[in-house]
Design a protein around this motif. Structure first.
Motif, PDB file in Angstrom:
ATOM      1  N   MET A   1      31.486  11.862  15.089  1.00  0.00           N
ATOM      2  CA  MET A   1      30.358  11.250  14.384  1.00  0.00           C
ATOM      3  C   MET A   1      29.470  12.331  13.778  1.00  0.00           C
ATOM      4  SD  MET A   1      29.143   8.237  16.993  1.00  0.00           S
ATOM      5  CE  MET A   1      30.360   7.209  17.786  1.00  0.00           C
ATOM      6  N   HIS A   2      28.859  11.990  12.665  1.00  0.00           N
ATOM      7  CA  HIS A   2      27.936  12.903  11.995  1.00  0.00           C
ATOM      8  C   HIS A   2      26.696  12.114  11.598  1.00  0.00           C
ATOM      9  CE1 HIS A   2      26.308  15.849   9.192  1.00  0.00           C
ATOM     10  NE2 HIS A   2      26.218  14.882   8.300  1.00  0.00           N
ATOM     11  N   PHE A   3      25.510  12.694  11.849  1.00  0.00           N
ATOM     12  CA  PHE A   3      24.251  12.024  11.532  1.00  0.00           C
ATOM     13  C   PHE A   3      23.359  12.964  10.730  1.00  0.00           C
ATOM     14  CE2 PHE A   3      25.713  10.447  15.630  1.00  0.00           C
ATOM     15  CZ  PHE A   3      25.817   9.097  15.358  1.00  0.00           C
ATOM     16  N   ASP A   4      22.628  12.377   9.790  1.00  0.00           N
ATOM     17  CA  ASP A   4      21.653  13.131   9.000  1.00  0.00           C
ATOM     18  C   ASP A   4      20.427  12.253   8.818  1.00  0.00           C
ATOM     19  OD1 ASP A   4      20.553  15.156   7.412  1.00  0.00           O
ATOM     20  OD2 ASP A   4      21.388  14.295   5.579  1.00  0.00           O
ATOM     21  N   LEU A   5      19.236  12.788   9.068  1.00  0.00           N
ATOM     22  CA  LEU A   5      17.988  12.024   9.010  1.00  0.00           C
ATOM     23  C   LEU A   5      16.926  12.864   8.338  1.00  0.00           C
ATOM     24  CD1 LEU A   5      16.413   9.998  11.954  1.00  0.00           C
ATOM     25  CD2 LEU A   5      15.013  11.434  10.495  1.00  0.00           C
ATOM     26  N   ALA A   6      16.180  12.247   7.436  1.00  0.00           N
ATOM     27  CA  ALA A   6      15.038  12.915   6.809  1.00  0.00           C
ATOM     28  C   ALA A   6      13.934  11.892   6.569  1.00  0.00           C
ATOM     29  CB  ALA A   6      15.436  13.570   5.488  1.00  0.00           C
ATOM     30  N   THR A   7      12.687  12.351   6.663  1.00  0.00           N
ATOM     31  CA  THR A   7      11.544  11.477   6.399  1.00  0.00           C
ATOM     32  C   THR A   7      10.418  12.311   5.810  1.00  0.00           C
ATOM     33  OG1 THR A   7      10.068   9.798   7.357  1.00  0.00           O
ATOM     34  CG2 THR A   7      10.546  11.724   8.715  1.00  0.00           C
ATOM     35  N   ALA A   8       9.604  11.680   4.974  1.00  0.00           N
ATOM     36  CA  ALA A   8       8.490  12.386   4.337  1.00  0.00           C
ATOM     37  C   ALA A   8       7.359  11.401   4.082  1.00  0.00           C
ATOM     38  CB  ALA A   8       8.933  13.011   3.014  1.00  0.00           C
TER      39      ALA A   8
ATOM     40  N   ALA B   1      -0.004  -4.648  -9.186  1.00  0.00           N
ATOM     41  CA  ALA B   1       0.576  -5.350  -8.038  1.00  0.00           C
ATOM     42  C   ALA B   1       0.445  -4.453  -6.831  1.00  0.00           C
ATOM     43  CB  ALA B   1       2.047  -5.678  -8.295  1.00  0.00           C
ATOM     44  N   ILE B   2      -0.107  -4.969  -5.756  1.00  0.00           N
ATOM     45  CA  ILE B   2      -0.452  -4.115  -4.623  1.00  0.00           C
ATOM     46  C   ILE B   2       0.778  -3.601  -3.901  1.00  0.00           C
ATOM     47  CG2 ILE B   2      -2.621  -5.328  -4.279  1.00  0.00           C
ATOM     48  CD1 ILE B   2      -1.316  -6.657  -1.825  1.00  0.00           C
ATOM     49  N   ARG B   3       1.956  -4.181  -4.115  1.00  0.00           N
ATOM     50  CA  ARG B   3       3.104  -3.759  -3.351  1.00  0.00           C
ATOM     51  C   ARG B   3       3.717  -2.458  -3.870  1.00  0.00           C
ATOM     52  NH1 ARG B   3       8.421  -7.196  -4.558  1.00  0.00           N
ATOM     53  NH2 ARG B   3       9.084  -5.685  -2.999  1.00  0.00           N
ATOM     54  N   PHE B   4       3.280  -1.974  -5.034  1.00  0.00           N
ATOM     55  CA  PHE B   4       3.815  -0.746  -5.586  1.00  0.00           C
ATOM     56  C   PHE B   4       2.834   0.404  -5.394  1.00  0.00           C
ATOM     57  CE2 PHE B   4       6.107  -3.937  -8.192  1.00  0.00           C
ATOM     58  CZ  PHE B   4       7.387  -3.600  -7.806  1.00  0.00           C
ATOM     59  N   LYS B   5       3.355   1.548  -4.889  1.00  0.00           N
ATOM     60  CA  LYS B   5       2.584   2.774  -4.782  1.00  0.00           C
ATOM     61  C   LYS B   5       3.322   3.836  -5.575  1.00  0.00           C
ATOM     62  CE  LYS B   5       1.924   1.680   0.118  1.00  0.00           C
ATOM     63  NZ  LYS B   5       2.180   2.165   1.493  1.00  0.00           N
ATOM     64  N   LEU B   6       2.586   4.781  -6.138  1.00  0.00           N
ATOM     65  CA  LEU B   6       3.262   5.848  -6.862  1.00  0.00           C
ATOM     66  C   LEU B   6       4.148   6.641  -5.915  1.00  0.00           C
ATOM     67  CD1 LEU B   6       3.771   7.390  -9.419  1.00  0.00           C
ATOM     68  CD2 LEU B   6       1.733   8.770  -8.969  1.00  0.00           C
ATOM     69  N   HIS B   7       3.653   6.966  -4.722  1.00  0.00           N
ATOM     70  CA  HIS B   7       4.446   7.642  -3.697  1.00  0.00           C
ATOM     71  C   HIS B   7       4.323   6.850  -2.404  1.00  0.00           C
ATOM     72  CE1 HIS B   7       4.880  11.103  -6.333  1.00  0.00           C
ATOM     73  NE2 HIS B   7       3.570  11.173  -6.441  1.00  0.00           N
ATOM     74  N   ASP B   8       5.437   6.631  -1.741  1.00  0.00           N
ATOM     75  CA  ASP B   8       5.441   5.886  -0.488  1.00  0.00           C
ATOM     76  C   ASP B   8       6.140   6.730   0.574  1.00  0.00           C
ATOM     77  OD1 ASP B   8       5.074   3.862   1.310  1.00  0.00           O
ATOM     78  OD2 ASP B   8       6.525   2.477   0.415  1.00  0.00           O
ATOM     79  N   ASP B   9       5.816   6.476   1.845  1.00  0.00           N
ATOM     80  CA  ASP B   9       6.593   7.097   2.914  1.00  0.00           C
ATOM     81  C   ASP B   9       8.069   6.792   2.668  1.00  0.00           C
ATOM     82  OD1 ASP B   9       4.138   7.715   4.017  1.00  0.00           O
ATOM     83  OD2 ASP B   9       4.217   6.124   5.521  1.00  0.00           O
ATOM     84  N   ALA B  10       8.921   7.790   2.881  1.00  0.00           N
ATOM     85  CA  ALA B  10      10.341   7.620   2.585  1.00  0.00           C
ATOM     86  C   ALA B  10      11.176   8.157   3.743  1.00  0.00           C
ATOM     87  CB  ALA B  10      10.720   8.350   1.303  1.00  0.00           C
ATOM     88  N   THR B  11      12.111   7.343   4.206  1.00  0.00           N
ATOM     89  CA  THR B  11      12.995   7.731   5.299  1.00  0.00           C
ATOM     90  C   THR B  11      14.419   7.321   4.975  1.00  0.00           C
ATOM     91  OG1 THR B  11      11.259   7.530   6.972  1.00  0.00           O
ATOM     92  CG2 THR B  11      13.528   7.398   7.754  1.00  0.00           C
ATOM     93  N   ALA B  12      15.363   8.213   5.249  1.00  0.00           N
ATOM     94  CA  ALA B  12      16.779   7.928   5.049  1.00  0.00           C
ATOM     95  C   ALA B  12      17.553   8.436   6.265  1.00  0.00           C
ATOM     96  CB  ALA B  12      17.295   8.595   3.779  1.00  0.00           C
ATOM     97  N   VAL B  13      18.464   7.606   6.756  1.00  0.00           N
ATOM     98  CA  VAL B  13      19.350   7.979   7.865  1.00  0.00           C
ATOM     99  C   VAL B  13      20.777   7.694   7.414  1.00  0.00           C
ATOM    100  CG1 VAL B  13      19.993   7.609  10.263  1.00  0.00           C
ATOM    101  CG2 VAL B  13      17.597   7.399   9.582  1.00  0.00           C
ATOM    102  N   PHE B  14      21.660   8.676   7.596  1.00  0.00           N
ATOM    103  CA  PHE B  14      23.070   8.525   7.235  1.00  0.00           C
ATOM    104  C   PHE B  14      23.910   8.801   8.466  1.00  0.00           C
ATOM    105  CE2 PHE B  14      27.076  10.391   5.464  1.00  0.00           C
ATOM    106  CZ  PHE B  14      27.567   9.226   4.883  1.00  0.00           C
ATOM    107  N   ALA B  15      24.832   7.908   8.780  1.00  0.00           N
ATOM    108  CA  ALA B  15      25.676   8.048   9.957  1.00  0.00           C
ATOM    109  C   ALA B  15      27.124   7.809   9.579  1.00  0.00           C
ATOM    110  CB  ALA B  15      25.245   7.034  11.029  1.00  0.00           C
ATOM    111  N   GLU B  16      27.952   8.818   9.739  1.00  0.00           N
ATOM    112  CA  GLU B  16      29.391   8.680   9.548  1.00  0.00           C
ATOM    113  C   GLU B  16      30.024   8.377  10.900  1.00  0.00           C
ATOM    114  OE1 GLU B  16      31.406  10.915   6.034  1.00  0.00           O
ATOM    115  OE2 GLU B  16      30.288  12.396   7.211  1.00  0.00           O
ATOM    116  N   LEU B  17      30.696   7.247  10.983  1.00  0.00           N
ATOM    117  CA  LEU B  17      31.288   6.829  12.239  1.00  0.00           C
ATOM    118  C   LEU B  17      32.702   7.358  12.405  1.00  0.00           C
ATOM    119  CD1 LEU B  17      30.071   3.120  12.456  1.00  0.00           C
ATOM    120  CD2 LEU B  17      28.830   5.226  12.902  1.00  0.00           C
TER     121      LEU B  17
END
Length: 262
Positions: free
Chosen positions: A1-8, A246-262
């Motif tokens: 298995m391989h995992f990669d995670l990033a958040t900002a 529209a309040i649901r759109f922000k120019l920059h939002d918290d961003a998180t991505a997780v990738f998992a190869e099984l």
């Protein structure tokens, strides 16, 4: 298995309200993945003295523990129990009936032995991607928020009226019963090559900026990594005109991505 995670964080001066983790059992035969996107409340009282980062950390920690230790529980039951425990942790100090009490979107995935299944759960507008052995990619989405007229989300008051309400959209907050509203399913693990979980700040590469489809997004995650996806989103945001109205759109939002190869 391989995992990669990033958040900002969306802005460096603000706390990141996303939360993510991956855990493997001692047997090494499976794993579990949790990604939360905390809902940023407008300025003003939200009934809670702790705040969204506290909430996502408590809920996320409970989810990763229960999804790994209670494999007998379906993921909807795992989410329900995690919400119940998190609510109990601040019921004595906070008004959990407040419509803006801390809340989050949820992506949960759990897999066992190669002959077993991949279970999944999505609540609100984060995204789970399932890559098949043939390279095709299926997006698991809870699209209730997207199906609402934009006018219905134009003000905080109008959005509050639809939050965790019939005909509106649902998030993990203080009511364990909301877990029954999640999109759930199971598929044979043998047919899944990889998983990816994205908060809406990261999925913008596809669903806002149309730089590629979901299969291309998985390809980018595999080739360049989770941080590269977030970096590309940030570059696109900086080059774009600010969205207004529209309040649901922000120019920059918290961003998180997780990738998992099984």
């Amino acid at each position: 298995m391989h995992f990669d995670l990033a958040t900002a964080p969306g802005r460096p001066e603000r706390l990141n309200e996303d939360w993510a983790s991956v855990a493997l059992p001692a047997s090494g035969q499976g794993g579990t993945l949790v990604v939360l996107d905390g809902v940023t409340p407008p300025q003003g009282d939200a009934g809670c003295v702790h705040g969204v980062p506290w909430f996502t950390a408590r809920l996320g920690g409970t989810l990763i523990e229960l999804s790994g230790s209670r494999c007998d529980l379906p993921l909807a039951d795992v989410l329900s129990e995690a919400i119940r425990r998190t609510a109990a942790a601040h019921r004595g100090t906070c008004d959990l009936s407040h419509v803006r009490t801390p809340q989050a979107t949820v992506v949960l995935a759990r897999w066992g032995e190669p002959s077993g299944e991949v279970e999944y759960l999505v609540l609100s507008d984060s995204t789970l991607l399932l890559e098949s052995a043939d390279g095709s990619v299926r997006a698991v989405l809870d699209d209730r928020l997207d199906r609402l007229p934009r006018e219905a989300l134009r003000t905080h008051a109008s959005a509050d009226a639809l939050r965790n309400a019939e005909g509106g959209f649902f998030t993990a907050a203080a009511d364990p019963a909301v877990a029954a509203r999640a999109v759930t399913g199971r598929i044979p693990r043998v047919g899944v090559r990889a998983l990816a979980a994205l908060t809406d700040g990261a999925s913008r590469w596809v669903d806002m900026f149309a730089e590629g489809d979901w299969a291309a997004c998985v390809g980018l995650l595999r080739k360049e990594g989770a941080q590269a996806l977030i970096d590309r989103v940030r570059a696109l945001e900086s080059a774009a005109e600010p969205r207004t109205g529209a309040i649901r759109f922000k120019l920059h939002d918290d961003a998180t991505a997780v990738f998992a190869e099984l």
